[in-house]
Scaffold this active site. Structure first.
Site, mmCIF file in Angstrom:
data_model
loop_
_atom_site.group_PDB
_atom_site.id
_atom_site.type_symbol
_atom_site.label_atom_id
_atom_site.label_comp_id
_atom_site.label_asym_id
_atom_site.label_seq_id
_atom_site.Cartn_x
_atom_site.Cartn_y
_atom_site.Cartn_z
ATOM 1 N N THR A 75 1.616 2.185 -1.051
ATOM 2 C CA THR A 75 3.337 2.127 -1.627
ATOM 3 C C THR A 75 3.252 1.945 -2.285
ATOM 4 O OG1 THR A 75 2.940 1.269 0.577
ATOM 5 C CG2 THR A 75 5.258 1.821 -0.578
ATOM 6 N N HIS A 136 -6.386 8.753 1.756
ATOM 7 C CA HIS A 136 -6.932 8.161 2.106
ATOM 8 C C HIS A 136 -8.812 9.113 2.244
ATOM 9 C CE1 HIS A 136 -4.258 5.388 2.643
ATOM 10 N NE2 HIS A 136 -4.239 5.621 3.968
HETATM 11 P P1 A3P Z 1 0.185 -7.199 1.279
HETATM 12 O O1 A3P Z 1 0.218 -7.081 2.957
HETATM 13 O O2 A3P Z 1 -0.775 -8.507 1.350
HETATM 14 O O3 A3P Z 1 1.696 -7.960 1.145
HETATM 15 P P2 A3P Z 1 -0.236 -0.018 1.600
HETATM 16 O O4 A3P Z 1 0.452 0.271 0.905
HETATM 17 O O5 A3P Z 1 -1.890 0.600 0.614
HETATM 18 O O6 A3P Z 1 -0.571 -0.020 2.356
HETATM 19 O O7 A3P Z 1 -0.158 -1.818 1.256
HETATM 20 C C1 A3P Z 1 0.052 -2.456 1.710
HETATM 21 C C2 A3P Z 1 0.247 -3.669 0.459
HETATM 22 O O8 A3P Z 1 0.848 -3.760 -1.011
HETATM 23 C C3 A3P Z 1 0.869 -4.458 0.761
HETATM 24 O O9 A3P Z 1 0.209 -5.607 1.259
HETATM 25 C C4 A3P Z 1 2.400 -4.998 0.491
HETATM 26 O O10 A3P Z 1 3.152 -6.229 0.792
HETATM 27 C C5 A3P Z 1 1.683 -4.493 -1.252
HETATM 28 N N1 A3P Z 1 3.006 -3.801 -1.902
HETATM 29 C C6 A3P Z 1 3.735 -2.700 -1.069
HETATM 30 N N2 A3P Z 1 4.622 -2.545 -2.206
HETATM 31 C C7 A3P Z 1 4.773 -3.397 -2.780
HETATM 32 C C8 A3P Z 1 4.467 -2.918 -4.509
HETATM 33 N N3 A3P Z 1 6.405 -2.567 -4.733
HETATM 34 N N4 A3P Z 1 4.420 -3.875 -5.701
HETATM 35 C C9 A3P Z 1 2.972 -4.693 -4.925
HETATM 36 N N5 A3P Z 1 2.336 -4.245 -3.668
HETATM 37 C C10 A3P Z 1 3.378 -3.405 -3.152
#
Ligand code: A3P
Length: 352
Positions: A75, A136
């Site tokens: 994200t 992915h």
């Molecule tokens: P955590 O579960 O450790 O909080 P993805 O986007 O691949 O699904 O990954 C999700 C992870 O990225 C989650 O980690 C989420 O909180 C974190 N995340 C989402 N947005 C983010 C941002 N803008 N900056 C840093 N981390 C982020």
């Protein structure tokens, strides 16, 4: 509400059923069925889409592809790449990220475009140019045209301990909404055995790592922990790689810091658009999946803690020892290392 593995598998025609019977099958710790296909565990929900995109997706030389394992910061990377690549195509105060979730702005090739359509029209499918997609799939299983064209790939990985905890927490949060995750003990065991969505984890990371070593102008290999430590220099590196380096003037005007801020976890999780509603994956158009519903996830589930080292709140000492050994074993002599803790006080440091 999401489509379950069961719904999807029921909709497969006889020919496809016969094909998948030749693949080893297991259940992920998320409760989703997985098929072992081309050396990785493919979620059944997206298996047909993966095969379609491998057959039909035609990359343009100008395309940018974001590649990640789930929960490694997809994200965030979507937000950063979108804002950097297209920054001159919208007014600074009107960044679409303020009103759309990053997953609406940068769509998955596998989970979106090919989810309901074997051969979607992708000529002009993105809002801005050049086309920006996400995927992915492991490097070895990317559609051939992605590997053979001059398109560029930005890969983001994350240390395996935080990836596992983020993964497990995400699906625990979605319990009852189509997912039935197992206990952390069970999840840990399966993760160590490599049985998880698009895993084994280490094969995914190593595949992109090796490819990035061989083709550094094609693949930019990034790590979540490095971005958390120093987002400004990594944004500059990203812009350079994408072929849109920040000008001196932009740097003076603080454009880099502005992008970092808008994409920051603190900003994004508090945006109205990310606090409510569901993110829809797959297009609800003509579908070869028959009665299958579109795949939906509550948007706020994409924003949890975003801490480096949060695993230390969950994993037992013996789990840590086992994963550390696995990291050592799997990455030995590769030149790749992971940061398990952070140096910045915003995250969890090893002395806490
Ligand atoms: P955590 O579960 O450790 O909080 P993805 O986007 O691949 O699904 O990954 C999700 C992870 O990225 C989650 O980690 C989420 O909180 C974190 N995340 C989402 N947005 C983010 C941002 N803008 N900056 C840093 N981390 C982020």
């Amino acid at each position: 509400m999401v489509s379950t593995s069961h719904d999807v598998e029921e909709s497969w025609d006889d020919e496809f059923q016969q094909l998948v019977q030749t693949f080893p099958k297991d259940k992920s710790f998320t409760g989703m069925n997985l098929y072992f296909f081309q050396g990785f565990w493919c979620p059944s929900i997206v298996l047909k889409a993966v095969i379609s995109c491998q057959k039909h997706f035609q990359a343009f030389d100008s395309d940018i592809i974001i590649a990640t394992l789930p929960k490694c910061g997809t994200t965030w990377l979507k937000a950063l790449t979108f804002s950097t690549l297209y920054r001159n195509q919208f007014a600074r105060e009107n960044n679409p990220l303020l009103t759309y979730n990053p997953h609406s702005l940068v769509r998955f090739i596998d989970y979106d475009f090919y989810f309901n359509d074997t051969c979607p029209d992708l000529e002009n499918c993105t809002l801005y140019q050049p086309r920006l997609f996400s995927i992915h799939l492991p490097y070895a299983s990317l559609p051939t045209s992605i590997k053979n064209s001059n398109c560029k790939i930005v890969y983001l990985c994350r240390n395996p301990m935080d990836t596992l905890i983020s993964f497990w927490s995400f699906f625990s949060r979605l319990r009852g909404e189509g997912f039935e995750p197992v206990s952390l003990d069970g999840a840990f065991e399966m993760f160590c055995q490599g049985i998880n969505e698009f895993g084994p984890f280490f094969d995914h990371v190593s595949g992109y790592w090796r490819a990035s070593q061989e083709k550094s102008s094609k693949i930019l290999f990034l790590q979540y922990e490095d971005l958390k430590e120093d987002i400004t220099s990594h944004l500059k590196k990203l812009a350079m790689f994408l072929g849109v380096p920040f000008t001196e003037e932009e740097e003076k005007q603080g454009v880099v810091e502005e992008i970092a801020k808008i994409c920051s976890f603190e900003n994004m999780k508090d945006l109205e658009v990310n606090k409510k509603g569901v993110q829809t994956f797959g297009y609800p158009q003509e579908t070869f999946l028959g009665k299958i519903k579109t795949y939906e996830i509550p948007r706020e589930a994409f924003f949890r803690k975003a801490k480096v080292g949060d695993w230390s709140n969950y994993l037992t000492p013996s789990m840590v020892v086992r994963l550390e050994k696995l990291i050592q074993e799997k990455l030995e002599n590769s030149g790749l290392t992971f940061k398990l803790f952070s140096k910045t006080s915003n995250d969890i440091t090893s002395t806490e």
